[in-house]
Design a protein around this motif. Structure first.
Motif, PDB file in Angstrom:
ATOM      1  N   GLY A   1      31.767 -62.572-110.131  1.00 40.72           N
ATOM      2  CA  GLY A   1      30.751 -63.197-110.959  1.00 40.72           C
ATOM      3  C   GLY A   1      30.466 -62.436-112.227  1.00 40.72           C
ATOM      4  N   TRP A   2      29.463 -62.907-112.933  1.00 40.57           N
ATOM      5  CA  TRP A   2      29.064 -62.329-114.217  1.00 40.57           C
ATOM      6  C   TRP A   2      27.570 -62.048-114.199  1.00 40.57           C
ATOM      7  N   PHE A   3      27.230 -60.903-114.751  1.00 41.37           N
ATOM      8  CA  PHE A   3      25.850 -60.432-114.805  1.00 41.37           C
ATOM      9  C   PHE A   3      25.633 -59.945-116.218  1.00 41.37           C
ATOM     10  N   ARG A   4      24.458 -60.200-116.796  1.00 46.42           N
ATOM     11  CA  ARG A   4      24.232 -59.742-118.165  1.00 46.42           C
ATOM     12  C   ARG A   4      22.939 -58.945-118.268  1.00 46.42           C
ATOM     13  N   GLN A   5      22.954 -58.035-119.237  1.00 48.47           N
ATOM     14  CA  GLN A   5      21.796 -57.169-119.466  1.00 48.47           C
ATOM     15  C   GLN A   5      21.515 -57.136-120.949  1.00 48.47           C
ATOM     16  N   ALA A   6      20.357 -57.636-121.345  1.00 53.16           N
ATOM     17  CA  ALA A   6      19.934 -57.605-122.740  1.00 53.16           C
ATOM     18  C   ALA A   6      18.909 -56.498-122.915  1.00 53.16           C
ATOM     19  N   PRO A   7      18.848 -55.890-124.103  1.00 50.37           N
ATOM     20  CA  PRO A   7      17.887 -54.809-124.341  1.00 50.37           C
ATOM     21  C   PRO A   7      16.455 -55.270-124.092  1.00 50.37           C
ATOM     22  N   GLY A   8      15.720 -54.499-123.329  1.00 50.65           N
ATOM     23  CA  GLY A   8      14.320 -54.808-123.092  1.00 50.65           C
ATOM     24  C   GLY A   8      14.073 -55.943-122.123  1.00 50.65           C
ATOM     25  N   LYS A   9      15.122 -56.469-121.510  1.00 45.02           N
ATOM     26  CA  LYS A   9      14.960 -57.590-120.575  1.00 45.02           C
ATOM     27  C   LYS A   9      15.533 -57.221-119.218  1.00 45.02           C
ATOM     28  N   GLU A  10      15.074 -57.957-118.216  1.00 43.30           N
ATOM     29  CA  GLU A  10      15.661 -57.770-116.881  1.00 43.30           C
ATOM     30  C   GLU A  10      17.083 -58.282-116.866  1.00 43.30           C
ATOM     31  N   GLY A  11      17.921 -57.653-116.054  1.00 41.93           N
ATOM     32  CA  GLY A  11      19.269 -58.143-115.891  1.00 41.93           C
ATOM     33  C   GLY A  11      19.262 -59.519-115.242  1.00 41.93           C
ATOM     34  N   GLU A  12      20.280 -60.289-115.524  1.00 40.68           N
ATOM     35  CA  GLU A  12      20.324 -61.674-115.048  1.00 40.68           C
ATOM     36  C   GLU A  12      21.709 -62.028-114.543  1.00 40.68           C
ATOM     37  N   GLY A  13      21.768 -62.560-113.328  1.00 40.65           N
ATOM     38  CA  GLY A  13      23.012 -63.121-112.848  1.00 40.65           C
ATOM     39  C   GLY A  13      23.306 -64.399-113.599  1.00 40.65           C
ATOM     40  N   VAL A  14      24.533 -64.563-114.062  1.00 38.32           N
ATOM     41  CA  VAL A  14      24.899 -65.682-114.912  1.00 38.32           C
ATOM     42  C   VAL A  14      25.699 -66.735-114.150  1.00 38.32           C
ATOM     43  N   ALA A  15      26.739 -66.285-113.469  1.00 38.82           N
ATOM     44  CA  ALA A  15      27.618 -67.226-112.777  1.00 38.82           C
ATOM     45  C   ALA A  15      28.391 -66.487-111.695  1.00 38.82           C
ATOM     46  N   SER A  16      28.705 -67.212-110.629  1.00 37.84           N
ATOM     47  CA  SER A  16      29.527 -66.660-109.553  1.00 37.84           C
ATOM     48  C   SER A  16      30.537 -67.692-109.108  1.00 37.84           C
ATOM     49  N   ILE A  17      31.634 -67.193-108.533  1.00 38.01           N
ATOM     50  CA  ILE A  17      32.615 -68.088-107.933  1.00 38.01           C
ATOM     51  C   ILE A  17      33.109 -67.435-106.651  1.00 38.01           C
ATOM     52  N   ASP A  18      33.049 -68.181-105.555  1.00 34.63           N
ATOM     53  CA  ASP A  18      33.448 -67.585-104.281  1.00 34.63           C
ATOM     54  C   ASP A  18      34.925 -67.835-104.007  1.00 34.63           C
ATOM     55  N   LEU A  19      35.392 -67.390-102.858  1.00 33.74           N
ATOM     56  CA  LEU A  19      36.814 -67.463-102.541  1.00 33.74           C
ATOM     57  C   LEU A  19      37.293 -68.898-102.379  1.00 33.74           C
ATOM     58  N   ALA A  20      36.381 -69.807-102.094  1.00 30.21           N
ATOM     59  CA  ALA A  20      36.753 -71.222-101.972  1.00 30.21           C
ATOM     60  C   ALA A  20      36.749 -71.919-103.320  1.00 30.21           C
ATOM     61  N   GLY A  21      36.306 -71.208-104.350  1.00 27.16           N
ATOM     62  CA  GLY A  21      36.242 -71.807-105.672  1.00 27.16           C
ATOM     63  C   GLY A  21      34.923 -72.480-105.994  1.00 27.16           C
ATOM     64  N   THR A  22      33.952 -72.347-105.101  1.00 22.88           N
ATOM     65  CA  THR A  22      32.635 -72.903-105.371  1.00 22.88           C
ATOM     66  C   THR A  22      31.938 -72.051-106.423  1.00 22.88           C
ATOM     67  N   THR A  23      31.343 -72.718-107.389  1.00 27.71           N
ATOM     68  CA  THR A  23      30.698 -71.997-108.478  1.00 27.71           C
ATOM     69  C   THR A  23      29.181 -72.131-108.429  1.00 27.71           C
ATOM     70  N   TYR A  24      28.518 -71.121-108.952  1.00 26.04           N
ATOM     71  CA  TYR A  24      27.067 -71.081-109.018  1.00 26.04           C
ATOM     72  C   TYR A  24      26.683 -70.618-110.418  1.00 26.04           C
ATOM     73  N   TYR A  25      25.636 -71.223-110.971  1.00 30.62           N
ATOM     74  CA  TYR A  25      25.222 -70.890-112.328  1.00 30.62           C
ATOM     75  C   TYR A  25      23.717 -70.686-112.401  1.00 30.62           C
ATOM     76  N   ALA A  26      23.319 -69.760-113.263  1.00 34.03           N
ATOM     77  CA  ALA A  26      21.906 -69.630-113.566  1.00 34.03           C
ATOM     78  C   ALA A  26      21.464 -70.854-114.364  1.00 34.03           C
ATOM     79  N   ASP A  27      20.217 -71.254-114.193  1.00 35.48           N
ATOM     80  CA  ASP A  27      19.709 -72.424-114.913  1.00 35.48           C
ATOM     81  C   ASP A  27      19.850 -72.270-116.421  1.00 35.48           C
ATOM     82  N   SER A  28      19.735 -71.044-116.896  1.00 31.64           N
ATOM     83  CA  SER A  28      19.764 -70.797-118.341  1.00 31.64           C
ATOM     84  C   SER A  28      21.131 -71.077-118.968  1.00 31.64           C
ATOM     85  N   VAL A  29      22.180 -71.160-118.158  1.00 30.76           N
ATOM     86  CA  VAL A  29      23.526 -71.360-118.721  1.00 30.76           C
ATOM     87  C   VAL A  29      24.204 -72.616-118.207  1.00 30.76           C
TER      88      VAL A  29
END
Length: 122
Positions: free
Chosen positions: A35-63
């Motif tokens: 998956g992908w995780f992002r960190q902006a200055p002065g903000k909490e880190g945020e999980g962005v997207a994940s993909i599991d071994l079956a290919g199922t994807t998950y996304y943060a609402d913001s993206v």
């Protein structure tokens, strides 16, 4: 051994696109949720997207609707296609991995790459 190496960051104007890549070791790629995780200055880190071994994807609402993550099995590589970028997407983006199925959808990870900077200007 878990190895994750990101590339593809850079600077772009709002509304533009970037594609990030994450080269993973074969052990990591074949056995882990990625998956992908992002960190902006002065903000909490945020999980962005994940993909599991079956290919199922998950996304943060913001993206949702703007970002797409995918796996290339021939190259052991994870991608994050980012479209319609906004200034608030500016952050260091980390490729990440976890062996836990339950953690995948919650954007919780055990391992991270070194990160790549994404800067979106207005």
């Amino acid at each position: 051994q878990v190895q994750l190496v990101e590339s593809g960051g850079g600077s772009v104007q709002a509304g533009g696109s970037l594609r990030l890549s994450c080269a993973a070791s074969e052990v990591t790629y074949r056995g882990y949720c990625l998956g992908w995780f992002r960190q902006a200055p002065g903000k909490e880190g945020e999980g962005v997207a994940s993909i599991d071994l079956a290919g199922t994807t998950y996304y943060a609402d913001s993206v949702k609707g703007r970002f797409t993550t995918s796996r290339d099995n021939a190259k052991n590589t994870l991608y994050l296609q980012m479209n319609s970028l906004k200034p608030e997407d500016t952050a260091i983006y980390y490729c990440a991995a976890t062996p836990s199925v339950s953690w995948c959808s919650k954007f919780l990870y055990n391992y991270w790459g070194q990160g790549t900077q994404v800067t979106v200007s207005s």
